[in-house]
Write a protein that holds these residues in place. Structure first.
Motif, PDB file in Angstrom:
ATOM      1  N   UNK A  45       0.825  -1.200   0.000  1.00 18.76           N
ATOM      2  CA  UNK A  45       0.000   0.000   0.000  1.00 18.76           C
ATOM      3  C   UNK A  45       0.864   1.258   0.000  1.00 18.76           C
ATOM      4  N   UNK A  46       1.856   1.210  -0.853  1.00 14.20           N
ATOM      5  CA  UNK A  46       2.727   2.374  -0.982  1.00 14.20           C
ATOM      6  C   UNK A  46       1.984   3.494  -1.706  1.00 14.20           C
ATOM      7  N   UNK A  47       2.587   4.645  -1.745  1.00 15.45           N
ATOM      8  CA  UNK A  47       1.959   5.790  -2.400  1.00 15.45           C
ATOM      9  C   UNK A  47       1.955   5.594  -3.913  1.00 15.45           C
ATOM     10  N   UNK A  48       1.084   6.359  -4.568  1.00 21.10           N
ATOM     11  CA  UNK A  48       0.985   6.270  -6.025  1.00 21.10           C
ATOM     12  C   UNK A  48       2.265   6.746  -6.709  1.00 21.10           C
ATOM     13  N   UNK A  49       3.061   7.551  -5.986  1.00 22.80           N
ATOM     14  CA  UNK A  49       4.282   8.070  -6.600  1.00 22.80           C
ATOM     15  C   UNK A  49       5.245   6.948  -6.957  1.00 22.80           C
ATOM     16  N   UNK A  50       5.378   5.945  -6.056  1.00 24.41           N
ATOM     17  CA  UNK A  50       6.272   4.825  -6.346  1.00 24.41           C
ATOM     18  C   UNK A  50       5.785   4.017  -7.548  1.00 24.41           C
ATOM     19  N   UNK A  51       4.469   3.832  -7.609  1.00 28.57           N
ATOM     20  CA  UNK A  51       3.910   3.091  -8.757  1.00 28.57           C
ATOM     21  C   UNK A  51       4.179   3.826 -10.060  1.00 28.57           C
ATOM     22  N   UNK A  52       3.985   5.147 -10.026  1.00 27.70           N
ATOM     23  CA  UNK A  52       4.233   5.928 -11.238  1.00 27.70           C
ATOM     24  C   UNK A  52       5.711   5.953 -11.591  1.00 27.70           C
ATOM     25  N   UNK A  53       6.585   5.910 -10.562  1.00 28.14           N
ATOM     26  CA  UNK A  53       8.029   5.880 -10.832  1.00 28.14           C
ATOM     27  C   UNK A  53       8.422   4.599 -11.554  1.00 28.14           C
ATOM     28  N   UNK A  54       7.824   3.459 -11.141  1.00 35.03           N
ATOM     29  CA  UNK A  54       8.120   2.186 -11.808  1.00 35.03           C
ATOM     30  C   UNK A  54       7.660   2.224 -13.264  1.00 35.03           C
ATOM     31  N   UNK A  55       6.473   2.798 -13.496  1.00 36.37           N
ATOM     32  CA  UNK A  55       5.956   2.880 -14.869  1.00 36.37           C
ATOM     33  C   UNK A  55       6.842   3.797 -15.708  1.00 36.37           C
ATOM     34  N   UNK A  56       7.330   4.884 -15.110  1.00 32.19           N
ATOM     35  CA  UNK A  56       8.228   5.788 -15.840  1.00 32.19           C
ATOM     36  C   UNK A  56       9.528   5.090 -16.199  1.00 32.19           C
ATOM     37  N   UNK A  57      10.043   4.238 -15.271  1.00 32.60           N
ATOM     38  CA  UNK A  57      11.246   3.464 -15.586  1.00 32.60           C
ATOM     39  C   UNK A  57      11.009   2.528 -16.763  1.00 32.60           C
ATOM     40  N   UNK A  58       9.829   1.920 -16.781  1.00 31.37           N
ATOM     41  CA  UNK A  58       9.505   1.022 -17.891  1.00 31.37           C
ATOM     42  C   UNK A  58       9.457   1.780 -19.216  1.00 31.37           C
ATOM     43  N   UNK A  59       8.914   3.017 -19.199  1.00 30.03           N
ATOM     44  CA  UNK A  59       8.873   3.824 -20.426  1.00 30.03           C
ATOM     45  C   UNK A  59      10.285   4.129 -20.915  1.00 30.03           C
ATOM     46  N   UNK A  60      11.153   4.514 -19.968  1.00 28.37           N
ATOM     47  CA  UNK A  60      12.546   4.778 -20.350  1.00 28.37           C
ATOM     48  C   UNK A  60      13.246   3.507 -20.817  1.00 28.37           C
ATOM     49  N   UNK A  61      12.884   2.361 -20.202  1.00 26.54           N
ATOM     50  CA  UNK A  61      13.475   1.099 -20.621  1.00 26.54           C
ATOM     51  C   UNK A  61      13.114   0.745 -22.053  1.00 26.54           C
ATOM     52  N   UNK A  62      11.879   1.048 -22.448  1.00 27.12           N
ATOM     53  CA  UNK A  62      11.480   0.806 -23.842  1.00 27.12           C
ATOM     54  C   UNK A  62      12.291   1.696 -24.774  1.00 27.12           C
ATOM     55  N   UNK A  63      12.463   2.959 -24.376  1.00 24.78           N
ATOM     56  CA  UNK A  63      13.230   3.890 -25.206  1.00 24.78           C
ATOM     57  C   UNK A  63      14.682   3.432 -25.353  1.00 24.78           C
ATOM     58  N   UNK A  64      15.259   2.879 -24.247  1.00 20.32           N
ATOM     59  CA  UNK A  64      16.648   2.421 -24.285  1.00 20.32           C
ATOM     60  C   UNK A  64      16.790   1.040 -24.921  1.00 20.32           C
ATOM     61  N   UNK A  65      15.679   0.348 -25.141  1.00 23.89           N
ATOM     62  CA  UNK A  65      15.721  -0.954 -25.786  1.00 23.89           C
ATOM     63  C   UNK A  65      16.036  -2.103 -24.867  1.00 23.89           C
ATOM     64  N   UNK A  66      15.716  -1.974 -23.542  1.00 26.36           N
ATOM     65  CA  UNK A  66      16.014  -3.060 -22.610  1.00 26.36           C
ATOM     66  C   UNK A  66      14.759  -3.790 -22.148  1.00 26.36           C
ATOM     67  N   UNK A  67      13.578  -3.366 -22.589  1.00 28.68           N
ATOM     68  CA  UNK A  67      12.342  -4.107 -22.284  1.00 28.68           C
ATOM     69  C   UNK A  67      11.375  -3.940 -23.445  1.00 28.68           C
TER      70      UNK A  67
END
Length: 671
Positions: A64-86
Motif C-alpha cells: 500500500x505504498x503511495x501512487x508516486x512509487x507506482x508511477x516511478x516504476x511505470x516511468x522506468x519502464x517507459x525509459x526502458x522501452x526507449x533504451x531498448x532493454x524491455x
C-alpha cells in the motif's frame, strides 16, 4: 571458450536489485549496467526485466505504498522501452495492473499520469503496441465508474480516447448509426398505483392544505406548485423517453401520432409555465460559479413525487428540450445506413420545423443565460451535421499527402462503390444529396417503368396535331398562305419531330427537292389527310394550292400518284414569277457596280475569306464585282434570282441600281 549460458534466477536477482535502486534514484543507469552485465540473448533479458517490473510493482501495491512509487516504476519502464532493454507493451501492462488493483480514488491520480503522457503513447514506438491495451484499460475503468456519480471522470476517459486515436478510427464512429436500446427509462405505468391527485392533509398552525409534491427543500422555486400535474401528464412525459431512445419509431404512422400528441402537451406545459430567475435559482447558480463540488448527474428519477420539482428545474428542462433537437436532427438528416422506408411526410417535416423553432425559443427563455445556451446548442448541432456528412462519405482521411519533387501527380479517380450512394436493404434508396430530391427520385422503385406509364405520354397523335393544318389546306376554306400554321417555324420544328416518331412517310426516299419547310409540310399534310381514319378529315377535299378545281373524275386521278401532286405544287405561280440572273445581267451590273462591290458583299452573305480571294485574283474593281456576283450565283443556285438581287441592292443602299434592275430586268443594256 563457449559463451556463458543465461541463468534466469541470477538475472532476476540482478534486475530486481537494480530496479529498486533505480526507483529510489529515479534513474535508469543502474538498469542499463545490470542489463549489459547479465549473460544471454537480448530477448531473454528483455522478458526477464518485464517480469521484474511487474514483481516490483506488485510489492508496492501489496505494501500500500503511495501512487508516486507506482508511477516511478511505470516511468522506468517507459525509459526502458526507449533504451531498448524491455518490450514496448510493458508500460501498458503495468498501468493495467495498477488500475485493476487500486481503489477509484487512487485511479484518478494514475489516470492523470496517463493523460499527461498522451504524446508518448502516440509515438511510433508505443502506439501500435499499446493502443489495444489502453482501450481495454479505459473500458474496464468505465465499467467500474458510476455514470451518475463519476461523471467528470468518465468524461476525462472519453476525451483521452478521442485524443489518443485518430479521427478516422472505425471503432469510435458508430458507422451503422445504432442506438443504445438498453437505455430504458422505467416509470409507473399502472394508474391504479399512482399517488398523483391524492391530497394528503397535514395539520398545521395556519390551517393550510398541502398537496403531495409541493413539499420540498428551500431550493424549490415559488412557481412549482402552480403546475397542474396528474397521472396523464406524468405518463405522457416519461413515455417520450422511449421515442428518444429509439427514434425510428417516429416513421411509423401510429407511433408518430402518439409522439405528436404527447409532445404537444408537454411543450405546452413548458411554454405555459416558464421559469424565473428567482432567489432560489440564483443561489444554485452562485454555488456552481463558485467552483464547488462536481455536479451530480443522475439517470432520470421517475418518482411521481419529484415531477413538480423536475419541471421547475432549469437543468432538467434543458435536458428534455435538447433531446428533442437531437431527435429532430436524426429524423431530418441524411444517414447512410437509414432504411429506404424511413422517409418523413411533408406534414411531418413542417411540424418538425415549427417545433424546432419553439424549442429554441424555450431554451432562450430558460434561465440562467438562456440566450447563450441556445446559441451554443445550435453550434454543436451544426457541427454534428458536418460529422454526419463526413461519415456518409465513407470517413475520408483529413491528412493530405505531400507530393514528391514538387511535381503535380495525377490522382487516380476512385470508382465510387454502390454503397456510397445507395441505401441498404431490399429496396435500395438512391441518395441525391437533398431530402426533397431524394424523395422525388425514389417515388417509384423502377424509374424506367415509371416513365412508361400512360400518364407520362405527352406526345400528341397525328390526327390531333395536323387537324388544323389539314383544314387550312382545303381550298374551300380559302385560308391565305401567310396565315397557315405550316409557315410557323415553331410549328414546323414540332411537326418534323412528330413525323419522325409516328409517320413512316418521314423516312420514305423521294427524288422531289423541296425548297422550303412549308412546302414539305404542305405535301405531308396532303398525304396524311388521305390516310388518317378520322371521318372529319375524310370529308375535306384537299387539292394543291396551284391546282384548279376539277371534277370528281379528275380527283381520282390525283389520288393515283402522290409525286405528281408534289411536282404540280412546286410549279406554283409564285415560283414561276422569280427570274434567274443571266450572264449578261451579271456583266452589265458588274460594270456599273465597280468600286461599290465591297458594299454589296455583306448583303449577299459573302464571307471575308472569299472576299480576300477575289481581291487576290484581280486588281480591276469591275472584275472583282463580276467575281462577287458569280460567287453569289454559284452558291445560291436556283435562288439566285433577280428579286433577291434587287433586295440585296436596296439593303446596301444602292437604290439607283436596284431601280434600273427592277424597271427592265430583261433588257440589261439599259444599265
Amino acid at each position: 571458450m563457449s559463451p556463458l549460458l543465461f541463468s534466469l534466477q541470477e538475472a532476476r536477482n540482478k534486475f530486481m536489485n537494480a530496479t529498486r535502486e533505480a526507483v529510489a534514484s529515479k534513474n535508469t543507469k543502474q538498469l542499463l549496467t545490470a542489463f549489459s552485465q547479465v549473460a544471454g540473448s537480448e530477448n531473454e533479458k528483455k522478458l526477464t526485466l518485464d517480469q521484474v517490473f511487474r514483481g516490483v510493482l506488485e510489492e508496492e501495491i501489496i505494501n500500500q505504498a503511495s501512487c508516486d512509487n507506482c508511477l516511478a516504476i511505470i516511468s522506468l519502464a517507459i525509459n526502458g522501452v526507449t533504451e531498448g532493454i524491455c518490450t514496448a507493451t510493458t508500460p501498458f501492462v503495468l498501468l493495467g495492473d495498477v488500475l485493476d488493483c487500486l481503489p477509484l480514488d487512487h485511479c484518478d491520480r494514475i489516470f492523470t499520469f496517463v493523460e499527461k503522457n498522451v504524446g508518448t503513447w502516440k509515438a511510433n514506438t508505443f502506439y501500435s503496441a499499446g493502443k489495444n491495451y489502453l482501450l481495454r484499460m479505459c473500458n474496464d475503468l468505465l465499467r467500474r465508474l458510476s455514470k451518475s456519480q463519476n461523471t467528470v471522470f468518465c468524461g476525462r476517459i472519453q476525451l483521452f480516447l478521442a485524443r489518443l486515436f485518430p479521427l478516422s478510427e472505425k471503432s469510435g464512429l458508430n458507422l451503422q448509426s445504432q442506438f443504445n436500446l438498453e437505455n430504458v427509462t422505467v416509470f409507473n405505468v399502472n394508474e391504479s398505483e399512482s399517488t398523483l391527485g391524492q391530497k394528503q392533509v397535514e395539520d398545521r398552525d395556519d390551517g393550510m392544505e398541502i398537496e403531495e409534491g409541493e413539499m420540498g427543500d428551500d431550493e424549490v422555486p415559488n412557481n412549482s406548485s402552480s403546475i397542474p400535474i396528474d397521472y396523464n401528464l406524468y405518463r405522457k412525459f416519461w413515455s417520450l423517453q422511449d421515442f428518444f431512445r429509439n427514434p425510428v419509431q417516429c416513421y411509423d404512422k401510429s407511433s408518430w401520432k402518439t409522439f405528436l400528441k404527447f409532445s404537444e402537451e408537454v411543450l405546452a406545459v413548458f411554454k405555459s409555465y416558464k421559469l424565473d430567475d428567482t432567489q432560489a435559482s440564483r443561489k444554485k447558480i452562485e454555488e456552481l460559479k463558485s467552483g464547488g463540488e462536481h455536479v451530480y448527474f443522475a439517470k432520470f428519477l421517475t418518482s411521481e413525487k419529484l415531477m413538480d420539482l423536475q419541471l421547475s428545474d432549469s437543468n432538467f428542462r434543458r435536458h428534455i428540450l435538447l433531446q428533442y433537437l437531437i431527435l429532430f436532427q436524426y429524423l431530418k438528416g441524411q444517414v447512410k445506413f437509414k432504411s429506404s422506408n424511413y422517409v418523413l411526410l411533408d406534414e411531418q417535416s413542417l411540424w418538425i420545423e415549427d417545433t424546432t423553432k419553439n424549442v429554441h425559443q424555450l431554451l432562450r427563455e430558460t434561465p440562467p443565460d438562456g440566450e447563450k445556451f441556445s446559441k451554443m446548442v445550435e453550434h454543436i448541432l451544426n457541427t454534428e451535421e458536418n460529422w454526419n456528412s463526413w461519415k456518409n462519405e465513407g470517413c475520408p482521411s483529413f491528412v493530405k499527402e505531400r507530393q514528391q519533387d514538387n511535381k503535380p501527380q495525377k490522382v487516380a479517380r476512385k470508382r465510387p462503390a454502390p454503397e456510397d450512394f445507395l441505401g441498404k436493404g431490399s429496396n435500395k434508396k438512391l441518395l441525391m444529396g437533398n431530402d426533397e430530391l431524394t424523395r422525388l427520385w425514389n417515388l417509384c422503385p423502377d424509374n424506367i417503368e415509371a416513365c412508361k406509364l400512360e400518364s407520362r405520354e405527352f406526345m400528341p397523335t397525328l390526327e390531333q396535331f395536323f387537324e388544323e393544318a389539314i383544314e387550312q389546306a382545303d381550298p374551300e376554306n380559302m385560308v391565305e398562305n401567310e396565315y397557315k400554321v405550316v409557315n410557323n417555324s415553331n410549328y414546323g420544328w414540332r411537326a418534323l419531330r412528330l413525323l419522325a416518331r409516328r409517320s413512316p412517310h418521314f423516312f420514305q426516299p423521294t427524288n422531289q427537292q423541296f425548297r422550303s419547310l412549308p412546302e414539305y409540310l404542305e405535301n405531308m399534310v396532303i398525304k396524311l389527310a388521305k390516310e388518317l381514319p378520322t371521318p372529319k378529315l375524310h370529308k375535306l377535299k384537299i387539292r394543291p394550292p396551284s391546282e384548279e378545281i376539277k371534277t370528281g373524275e379528275d380527283e381520282d386521278e390525283d389520288d393515283e400518284d402522290n409525286e405528281s401532286l408534289l411536282k404540280e405544287n412546286n410549279e406554283s405561280p409564285e415560283v414561276q414569277q422569280q427570274n434567274p440572273v443571266s450572264g449578261e445581267l451579271i456583266e452589265a451590273l458588274a460594270n456599273k457596280l465597280g468600286e461599290h462591290w465591297k458594299t454589296l458583299a455583306p448583303y449577299l452573305e459573302i464571307k471575308d475569306s472569299d472576299m480576300k480571294v477575289i481581291e487576290s485574283d484581280s486588281e480591276d474593281v469591275k472584275m472583282r464585282a463580276k467575281l462577287l456576283l458569280i460567287a453569289w450565283q454559284d452558291r445560291e443556285g436556283a435562288r439566285a434570282t433577280t428579286e433577291n438581287l434587287i433586295s440585296a441592292l436596296n439593303q446596301a443602299h444602292l437604290n439607283e441600281l436596284a431601280e434600273i434592275l427592277a424597271s427592265d430586268a430583261e433588257n440589261c443594256t439599259q444599265i
